[in-house]
Design an enzyme around this catalytic site. Sequence first.
Site, short mmCIF file in Angstrom:
data_model
loop_
_atom_site.label_atom_id
_atom_site.label_comp_id
_atom_site.label_asym_id
_atom_site.label_seq_id
_atom_site.Cartn_x
_atom_site.Cartn_y
_atom_site.Cartn_z
N ASN A 10 1.06 -1.18 -0.04
CA ASN A 10 -0.03 0.06 0.10
C ASN A 10 0.89 1.40 -0.04
O ASN A 10 1.56 1.50 1.05
CB ASN A 10 -0.87 -0.14 1.23
CG ASN A 10 -1.73 1.30 1.36
OD1 ASN A 10 -1.90 2.21 0.32
ND2 ASN A 10 -2.35 1.44 2.61
N TRP A 11 0.88 2.14 -1.11
CA TRP A 11 1.84 3.00 -1.16
C TRP A 11 1.37 4.32 -0.61
O TRP A 11 1.97 5.41 -0.67
CB TRP A 11 2.11 3.37 -2.70
CG TRP A 11 3.14 2.28 -3.31
CD1 TRP A 11 3.56 1.08 -2.60
CD2 TRP A 11 3.46 1.94 -4.71
NE1 TRP A 11 4.19 0.27 -3.45
CE2 TRP A 11 4.37 0.69 -4.79
CE3 TRP A 11 3.51 2.75 -5.84
CZ2 TRP A 11 5.00 0.09 -5.96
CZ3 TRP A 11 3.88 2.49 -7.00
CH2 TRP A 11 4.77 1.14 -6.84
N GLU A 98 -6.61 4.28 7.98
CA GLU A 98 -6.63 5.68 7.70
C GLU A 98 -7.80 6.33 7.11
O GLU A 98 -8.17 7.31 7.39
CB GLU A 98 -5.49 6.00 6.81
CG GLU A 98 -3.89 5.90 7.50
CD GLU A 98 -2.83 5.50 6.87
OE1 GLU A 98 -2.92 5.36 5.68
OE2 GLU A 98 -2.01 4.71 7.61
N SER A 214 3.35 -2.84 10.13
CA SER A 214 4.62 -2.82 10.37
C SER A 214 5.56 -3.96 9.93
O SER A 214 6.38 -4.31 10.60
CB SER A 214 5.18 -2.12 11.89
OG SER A 214 4.81 -0.91 12.28
N GLY A 235 2.87 -1.38 4.28
CA GLY A 235 2.83 0.18 4.09
C GLY A 235 4.28 0.59 3.73
O GLY A 235 4.80 0.56 2.78
N GLY A 236 5.08 1.15 4.82
CA GLY A 236 6.32 1.87 4.85
C GLY A 236 7.42 0.74 4.07
O GLY A 236 7.95 1.36 3.22
#
Length: 251
Positions: A10-11, A98, A214, A235-236
Amino acid sequence: MTRTPLIAGNWKMHLTRPEAVELAKAVAGASKGLTDREVMIAPAYLSLAAVKEAVTGSPVRVAAQNVAWEKQGAFTGEISPPMLQDVGVDMVILGHSERRHVFGEKNAMINQRLVGALRFGLTPILCVGETLDEREQGNTFKVVAEQLSQGLQDVQAEQMQQVVVAYEPVWAIGTGKTATKEQAQEVHAFIRTALEDLYKKTLADSVRILYGGSVKPENIDSLMAQADVDGALVGGAALQAESFARIINFT
Ligand code: PEP
């Protein structure tokens, strides 16, 4: 029951179009020859078409980060399922924490989006997960069960075969704090039982449940070793080619 693992990146609201294309090409390279797992990336709307083109010929799937439920109309700021399909997108992330906590999307709206996505033939990834407060109050299962039953309202069994669920504890997203493999497995097993209650066992056994929060190269292998963890929503660590390549190539 074999469930093909899915590693999804997920960018979020990162990367310009050229940056997205560059990363997409690297992901396509890292996914070459992988037949026992699926890889998906979800760039921002404006990069979808270019990213889809960049990964054409590779097994990488491209997803949007949200979608509206109607074909067209007075929905300022929204994107419709046929608009996504027009650029070759066939998957969509829905109910991300989010969207829920920054933009106030409730279960009812997430359900509307999900039912709409299915109606147009998109594969939805329904995200569920508790906040830290909810976990500390002992409400994890209650919150997740509610997000599932309300998010999946009016979804028929045959449509459910298309749906992917992602368990993403809010306290673990972007915080560097990963759920332990035991915490992840416990909630994943609970989700499968909840799906069994909503549908039936054979169907619940076939649904892929991803873990998100994470995920990193250092923890992917132990998470993927859990019986009910069928993949990851990242994500990150999906924003760097090297770390995402390692996650895709989990063992
Ligand atoms: C996510 O965006 O869904 C996510 C899990 O982010 P991160 O991996 O950065 O925690």
